[in-house]
Design a protein around this motif. Structure first.
Motif, PDB file in Angstrom:
ATOM      1  N   LYS A 185      -1.391   5.114  -5.176  1.00  0.00           N
ATOM      2  CA  LYS A 185      -2.741   4.968  -4.610  1.00  0.00           C
ATOM      3  C   LYS A 185      -2.791   3.768  -3.658  1.00  0.00           C
ATOM      4  O   LYS A 185      -3.463   3.821  -2.617  1.00  0.00           O
ATOM      5  N   GLN A 186      -2.026   2.709  -4.008  1.00  0.00           N
ATOM      6  CA  GLN A 186      -1.990   1.539  -3.124  1.00  0.00           C
ATOM      7  C   GLN A 186      -1.363   1.892  -1.783  1.00  0.00           C
ATOM      8  O   GLN A 186      -1.810   1.435  -0.726  1.00  0.00           O
ATOM      9  N   GLN A 187      -0.305   2.722  -1.823  1.00  0.00           N
ATOM     10  CA  GLN A 187       0.310   3.153  -0.571  1.00  0.00           C
ATOM     11  C   GLN A 187      -0.670   3.975   0.264  1.00  0.00           C
ATOM     12  O   GLN A 187      -0.784   3.790   1.477  1.00  0.00           O
ATOM     13  N   GLU A 188      -1.367   4.901  -0.414  1.00  0.00           N
ATOM     14  CA  GLU A 188      -2.369   5.691   0.307  1.00  0.00           C
ATOM     15  C   GLU A 188      -3.453   4.789   0.884  1.00  0.00           C
ATOM     16  O   GLU A 188      -3.890   4.961   2.043  1.00  0.00           O
ATOM     17  N   THR A 245      -2.173   3.040   3.911  1.00  0.00           N
ATOM     18  CA  THR A 245      -2.205   3.924   5.087  1.00  0.00           C
ATOM     19  C   THR A 245      -3.624   4.056   5.630  1.00  0.00           C
ATOM     20  O   THR A 245      -3.863   3.956   6.846  1.00  0.00           O
ATOM     21  N   VAL A 246      -4.558   4.279   4.708  1.00  0.00           N
ATOM     22  CA  VAL A 246      -5.953   4.402   5.135  1.00  0.00           C
ATOM     23  C   VAL A 246      -6.433   3.109   5.772  1.00  0.00           C
ATOM     24  O   VAL A 246      -7.160   3.108   6.768  1.00  0.00           O
ATOM     25  N   ARG A 247      -5.986   1.952   5.186  1.00  0.00           N
ATOM     26  CA  ARG A 247      -6.408   0.655   5.729  1.00  0.00           C
ATOM     27  C   ARG A 247      -5.908   0.461   7.155  1.00  0.00           C
ATOM     28  O   ARG A 247      -6.630  -0.025   8.029  1.00  0.00           O
ATOM     29  N   LEU A 261      -7.933   2.569   9.363  1.00  0.00           N
ATOM     30  CA  LEU A 261      -9.250   1.945   9.543  1.00  0.00           C
ATOM     31  C   LEU A 261      -9.160   0.743  10.480  1.00  0.00           C
ATOM     32  O   LEU A 261     -10.063   0.499  11.298  1.00  0.00           O
ATOM     33  N   GLU A 262      -8.044  -0.018  10.370  1.00  0.00           N
ATOM     34  CA  GLU A 262      -7.888  -1.170  11.268  1.00  0.00           C
ATOM     35  C   GLU A 262      -7.747  -0.717  12.717  1.00  0.00           C
ATOM     36  O   GLU A 262      -8.318  -1.309  13.630  1.00  0.00           O
ATOM     37  N   GLU A 263      -6.955   0.383  12.928  1.00  0.00           N
ATOM     38  CA  GLU A 263      -6.832   0.908  14.291  1.00  0.00           C
ATOM     39  C   GLU A 263      -8.177   1.402  14.804  1.00  0.00           C
ATOM     40  O   GLU A 263      -8.560   1.123  15.958  1.00  0.00           O
ATOM     41  N   ALA A 264      -8.900   2.140  13.931  1.00  0.00           N
ATOM     42  CA  ALA A 264     -10.220   2.621  14.351  1.00  0.00           C
ATOM     43  C   ALA A 264     -11.166   1.449  14.631  1.00  0.00           C
ATOM     44  O   ALA A 264     -11.938   1.463  15.592  1.00  0.00           O
TER      45      ALA A 264
END
Length: 509
Positions: A275-278, A281-283, A286-289
């Motif tokens: 879950k931390q890896q997911e 990835t989401v983070r 989100l940082e790029e967005a």
């Protein structure tokens, strides 16, 4: 709260036994005061230094056993504990008191901090050797003597068919036994002689009066002794062996549950890592967005600032133009007000001129030449007045026109003002001519008066020299008319004709 109390009692038991330097099972009251004060401090409980003395005021002077200290500990400390203290600090304080007794530094293979952690784990897992709560199998109670009838604190140990009591819990100095068989019985007694929680053990040859520390302990001991007597009647094994076996089974069950819990924790740890890896990835996404959104927001803010600056410039220019227009309108209004003021002055002048002309018409009816001159002047003045009224009407109409025609009206006004100046100049010329005519009239009048005086003096001379002689003069059948031009200057018919002409011109004007 019960589980927390049991865990606290284990560490306190170690601290209490560490203060028992001579292994007598008792600690001095001064040491208990210090221990109580420290416990109240780390457990964040209000400390009452007098409570310990009041609690043991009926006992003899001397040390107090942990059994005798338990009621005070329960009532004044443990019952007031809330889950708002630092457990590590509490364990560290108890460990500091008992570390010298339980730890030999010369043979220590681990650090002192690790030894402290092992001690805490040992207290958490211990069941047989270090429970501070007094089980019915052993504990301190007060026993009444058979001979002296005094009350003495003893350490009681319950066995399958006997109750032994000692001076202390080290079991070195045994004071006696209470033999149990199927004929024995145990009964509860009411409080007496200042002692509470009393019960009675009746045997074949003796009776024992015992005082427990509290009602709960009393009931537990009564129930334990009664169960032992009942098992002796039935021939069953003692209950403490069954309890020990149950504790072993419970320990195995807890160990299995702990292994299952560790297995579940490992699974949860693996799932958590996934879950931390997911989430990582989401983070990143989100940082790029967020970065793209920040760039777009920066561009939007820059565009907004440019539009705002442009709008501010346009607004300032519009304010300047509006201020200039307001100044022009104010200037035009001022000029218009001045123009209207001049028109009003001309109207007043016209009224004054009209009155002057009326007076002049009345004054210029003397002679034929003067009358003709006066008539011509009146006609010219009437025509000029009509022109002035026409100019005035046109000026009033020009005032009501739009702002775009103002320049043209100004030009017309200048022309009309020039014409008005010419008319005023003509009026002044006419006034001069009128004054000259009046001067001529005055001259004629003086000549007439001189002629009249001469004629009168001549008549007087003739009357003086000739007596009754008088000149025969033609008379008038009508009454004589006297005007400002003299007697009989006009006939009645001429005067009426002049009045009609004057009224007609006035009505026309």
């Amino acid at each position: 709260m019960g589980g927390l109390k049991d865990e606290l009692l284990k560490a306190i038991w170690h601290a209490f036994t560490a203060l028992d330097l001579d292994h007598s099972g008792k600690v001095s009251k001064s040491q208990l005061k210090v221990l109580s004060h420290n416990l109240c401090t780390v457990l964040k409980v209000p400390h009452d230094p007098v409570a310990l003395e009041e609690h043991f005021r009926d006992d003899d002077e001397g040390p107090v056993s942990n059994q005798g200290y338990m009621p005070y500990l329960n009532k004044f400390i443990l019952e007031k504990v809330q889950d708002n203290f630092d457990k590590i600090e509490f364990n560290r304080m108890c460990w500091t008191l008992c570390v010298k007794k339980n730890l030999a530094k010369s043979l220590l293979l681990i650090t002192e901090d690790d030894a402290f952690k092992v001690w805490v784990i040992f207290n958490f897992l211990s069941e047989d050797k270090y429970p501070l709560i007094i089980v019915p199998e052993e504990g301190y109670m007060m026993k009444k003597g058979h001979r002296r009838k005094n009350w003495t604190e003893r350490w009681f140990v319950l066995k399958p068919n006997i109750i032994s009591y000692y001076v202390s819990e080290d079991l070195k100095d045994k004071k006696g036994d209470i033999l149990l068989d199927e004929n024995c019985c145990v009964e509860s007694l009411p409080d007496k002689d200042g002692k509470k929680c009393l019960f009675l053990i009746k045997c074949f040859d003796k009776t024992f009066e015992i005082s427990a520390s509290d009602k709960k302990k009393k009931q537990e001991w009564i129930q334990a002794i009664h169960s032992t007597i009942h098992l002796l009647k039935l021939g069953n094994p003692p209950p403490h062996k069954e309890a020990r076996q149950r504790r072993k089974e419970l320990r195995k069950k807890l160990l299995a549950e702990q292994e299952e819990l560790e297995r579940q924790m490992k699974e949860l740890q693996v799932a958590n890592e996934n879950k931390q890896q997911e989430l990582e990835t989401v983070r990143k996404k989100l940082e790029e967005a967020a970065s793209r959104a920040a760039e777009e927001e920066k561009k939007r803010l820059q565009t907004q600032v440019e539009l705002q600056a442009r709008f501010s410039t346009e607004l300032e220019r519009e304010k300047l133009i509006r201020q200039q227009m307001e100044e022009q309108v104010a200037q035009k209004s001022s000029e218009l007000e001045q123009y209207l003021q001049r028109v009003r002055e001309l109207e007043d002048m016209y009224l004054k001129l009209q009155e002057a002309l009326e007076d002049e018409r009345q004054a210029r009816q003397d002679e034929e030449t003067v009358r003709k001159l006066q008539a011509r002047l009146l006609e010219e003045e009437s025509s000029k007045r009509a022109e002035l009224e026409k100019w005035h009407s046109e000026q009033q109409q020009a005032i009501r026109t739009t702002e775009a025609e103002k320049q043209e009206l100004e030009n017309q006004r200048a022309v009309k003002e020039q014409a008005l100046q010419e008319a005023v100049e003509q009026l002044r010329q006419l006034e001069l001519e009128r004054k000259q005519a009046l001067e001529q009239y005055e001259g004629v009048k003086k000549k007439l008066e001189m002629a009249t005086n001469k004629t009168k003096s001549w008549k007087d001379k003739v009357a003086q020299h000739e007596g009754l002689i008088r000149l025969i003069e033609p008379g008038s059948k009508n009454p004589h008319l006297i005007t400002n031009w003299g007697p009989a200057a006009f006939t009645q018919a001429e005067l009426e004709e002049r009045e009609k002409s004057w009224k007609g011109k006035k009505a026309t004007e």
